[in-house]
Design an enzyme around this catalytic site. Structure first.
Site, PDB file in Angstrom:
ATOM      1  N   THR A 260       0.849  -1.203   0.000  1.00  0.00           N
ATOM      2  CA  THR A 260       0.000   0.000   0.000  1.00  0.00           C
ATOM      3  C   THR A 260       0.880   1.247   0.000  1.00  0.00           C
ATOM      4  OG1 THR A 260      -1.704  -1.189   1.244  1.00  0.00           O
ATOM      5  CG2 THR A 260      -1.835   1.214   1.253  1.00  0.00           C
ATOM      6  N   GLN A 290      -6.272  -1.841  -2.548  1.00  0.00           N
ATOM      7  CA  GLN A 290      -5.539  -0.648  -2.103  1.00  0.00           C
ATOM      8  C   GLN A 290      -4.714  -0.073  -3.251  1.00  0.00           C
ATOM      9  OE1 GLN A 290      -5.514  -3.597  -0.525  1.00  0.00           O
ATOM     10  NE2 GLN A 290      -5.677  -3.345   1.693  1.00  0.00           N
ATOM     11  N   GLN A 312     -10.165   2.470  -3.300  1.00  0.00           N
ATOM     12  CA  GLN A 312      -9.759   2.130  -1.930  1.00  0.00           C
ATOM     13  C   GLN A 312      -8.422   2.791  -1.608  1.00  0.00           C
ATOM     14  OE1 GLN A 312      -9.971  -2.046  -0.991  1.00  0.00           O
ATOM     15  NE2 GLN A 312      -8.954  -1.806   0.989  1.00  0.00           N
ATOM     16  N   ASP A 313      -8.356   3.473  -0.439  1.00  0.00           N
ATOM     17  CA  ASP A 313      -7.097   4.087   0.035  1.00  0.00           C
ATOM     18  C   ASP A 313      -6.587   5.197  -0.892  1.00  0.00           C
ATOM     19  OD1 ASP A 313      -7.313   2.223   2.027  1.00  0.00           O
ATOM     20  OD2 ASP A 313      -5.409   1.239   1.661  1.00  0.00           O
ATOM     21  N   ASP A 334     -12.153   3.290   3.000  1.00  0.00           N
ATOM     22  CA  ASP A 334     -11.055   3.904   3.761  1.00  0.00           C
ATOM     23  C   ASP A 334     -10.294   4.931   2.916  1.00  0.00           C
ATOM     24  OD1 ASP A 334     -11.824   1.899   5.542  1.00  0.00           O
ATOM     25  OD2 ASP A 334     -10.182   0.567   4.996  1.00  0.00           O
ATOM     26  N   ARG A 402     -14.082   4.126  10.169  1.00  0.00           N
ATOM     27  CA  ARG A 402     -13.984   2.891  10.963  1.00  0.00           C
ATOM     28  C   ARG A 402     -12.579   2.821  11.553  1.00  0.00           C
ATOM     29  NH1 ARG A 402     -13.312  -2.386   7.318  1.00  0.00           N
ATOM     30  NH2 ARG A 402     -11.906  -1.616   5.702  1.00  0.00           N
TER      31      ARG A 402
END
Length: 495
Positions: A260, A290, A312-313, A334, A402
């Site tokens: 990541t 990610q 994502q990310d 996220d 989260r």
């Protein structure tokens, strides 16, 4: 912090809290050198050991992060060795930030090893070393906070020195920016350079703020390049032609074997970095999981009028102190994550359509130690669904955040939340993990998704009052009055 471990660190030591802190930081520095040597020896053996490419990438991340930690701890030790029992509050905040980042860097290295590296011996030995180092650095951070961070912390501001650089006038409300020098990047050859990386290479090393910025104008165009701005390129300002006009794009991602951390299209760790009017994009798409558009570990960094696009990310606010103003951020799972101390002000957050069966989480904050000065503060934002998500808002859940790590900390202040936000507001990570140690707060938000009537009832969730919310403003949370004025980026200091 583990008291019995703390006693072993300080065994046979006599003195006061300041002496204990010096001992602990010195041990942290010594351990960080050992860890860096271990990583380097693995990287030197890689030809003989036939490590997989993912293992090598994870080791390279660890080397990069361990070198930063060695520097951060060396600087901290120099300061605490000379310090009396008072540090000026600005300086205390600087070293609080460095010691917080040391723990974040270790967690990032560990995360890459555990999820990406495939060689078990590498994983086991380095994880074990990291586990010891983390405990030790946690003691150093706790001692530093106890010794030099006043408990009723009030922040005083010192005037920045005025530079003697040339001036650059009136850019989108930014006036009188001190400029040391500037170059132009243009794909058609009409500027000084045709690529962003060439221009960054030409920037001076280790500038100081009073010299003014080295400015790189990036003309309109789609720049398919991976940009990584190392720690020497301080006080660099990148100015594009506007969102969707100047675009930096890539598609590295975890499914294709990157960590990541090293999947970022654009990464920066240089202090005092500023970006204006640029789109940063990762086009890997939702099926590649990610895939980071920007990774930021640059202290006192600012993004103004920029766009971050991914799934994502998308935006990795990795570490240190950061400020974002009037930016657009797109993503699914996220999509704002990391462990910086960061304030987003007047930004647009755009959850988009995730993969089938996925939900959206706007934030995943990664604080691992209660003494870290980190967290995500979102102030005066607008949260709306993208055109692809809007028709299915009822069937795709979108949460405010989260808890990625034990002491996850995120607040929303005076923001507009459209109807896409799930009534409970926040999502669990895994069972009851972190629900009593996290700090999630909401203050004076508006819009159909802002009602707190059906919100989660976790011990760590708070409907904040004025005093709580004020702790997460640019002034209090980032020391912003001390370092944002020279950027000339507009900001609101308080509520």
């Amino acid at each position: 912090m583990d008291p019995s471990y703390c006693k072993t660190v300080l065994a046979n030591q006599h003195g006061n809290i300041y002496d204990y802190c010096r001992v602990s930081v010195r041990k942290s520095l010594s351990q960080s050198r050992k860890f860096l040597n271990a990583v380097n020896s693995y990287l030197q053996q890689r030809a003989d050991s036939h490590y997989s490419q993912p293992t090598i990438l994870a080791l390279q991340d660890c080397k990069f992060l361990a070198e930063l930690n060695f520097e951060y701890l060396s600087n901290t030790l120099d300061t605490v060795d000379k310090a009396g029992d008072v540090l000026p509050s600005g300086e205390a905040d600087d070293y609080h930030t460095l010691l917080s980042a040391v723990l974040t860097n270790q967690q990032t290295c560990l995360g890459g090893l555990l999820t990406t590296a495939s060689d078990q011996r590498v994983k086991d030995e380095l994880s074990s070393l990291l586990s010891e180092d983390t405990k030790l650095n946690s003691v150093s951070l706790a001692m530093f906070v106890d010794a030099w961070i006043p408990q009723d912390e009030t922040i005083s501001w010192e005037e920045q020195p005025h530079g003697h650089g040339r001036k650059l006038l009136s850019l989108d409300g930014m006036e009188d920016v001190q400029v040391k020098d500037f170059v132009v990047v243009s794909k058609d050859g009409s500027g000084n350079f045709t690529t962003i990386n060439e221009a960054i290479k030409a920037a001076p090393n280790n500038s100081v703020s009073s010299d003014g910025y080295f400015v790189i104008f990036i003309n309109e165009g789609v720049y398919e390049e991976y940009v990584s701005i190392d720690k020497k390129k301080k006080f660099l300002m990148l100015i594009g032609d506007g969102i969707n006009r100047t675009v930096i794009t890539g598609d590295h991602n975890v499914v294709d074997g990157f960590t990541t951390f090293n999947s970022a299209t654009f990464a920066v760790v240089a202090q005092g970095f500023v970006a204006v009017n640029i789109t940063f994009r990762n086009t890997a798409g939702p099926s590649k999981h990610q895939a980071v558009a920007v990774r930021n570990g640059a202290d006192l960094s600012t993004f103004y009028g920029c766009s971050f696009e991914g799934y994502q990310d998308t935006l990795y606010t990795h570490s240190m102190r950061q400020f974002y103003r009037k930016c657009d951020i797109y993503g699914t799972v996220d999509f704002i994550f990391g462990n910086a101390a960061v304030v987003f002000q007047n930004c647009n957050l755009y959850p988009r359509l995730p993969m089938t069966g996925q939900f959206n989480a706007i934030t995943a904050q990664g604080r691992t130690d209660p003494n870290q000065n980190t967290g995500i503060s979102i102030q005066s934002a607008t949260i709306k669904a993208t055109d692809d998500l809007a028709p299915v808002v009822g069937s795709v859940l979108t949460y405010l955040g989260r808890p990625w790590k034990q002491y996850s900390r995120t607040v929303y202040i005076q923001s507009f939340m459209d109807s896409l936000i799930a009534p409970v507001g926040w999502s669990k990570w895994d069972g009851d993990f972190a629900l009593s140690t996290l700090y999630y707060g909401e203050y004076n938000n508006m819009g159909p998704g802002s009602s707190t009537g059906a919100r989660v009832n976790w011990p760590g969730y708070h409907i904040m009052n004025d005093v709580d919310a004020a702790n997460f403003t640019v002034s209090k949370f980032l020391d912003g009055d001390a370092w944002l004025p020279p950027t000339k980026v507009p900001f609101q200091a308080s509520l």
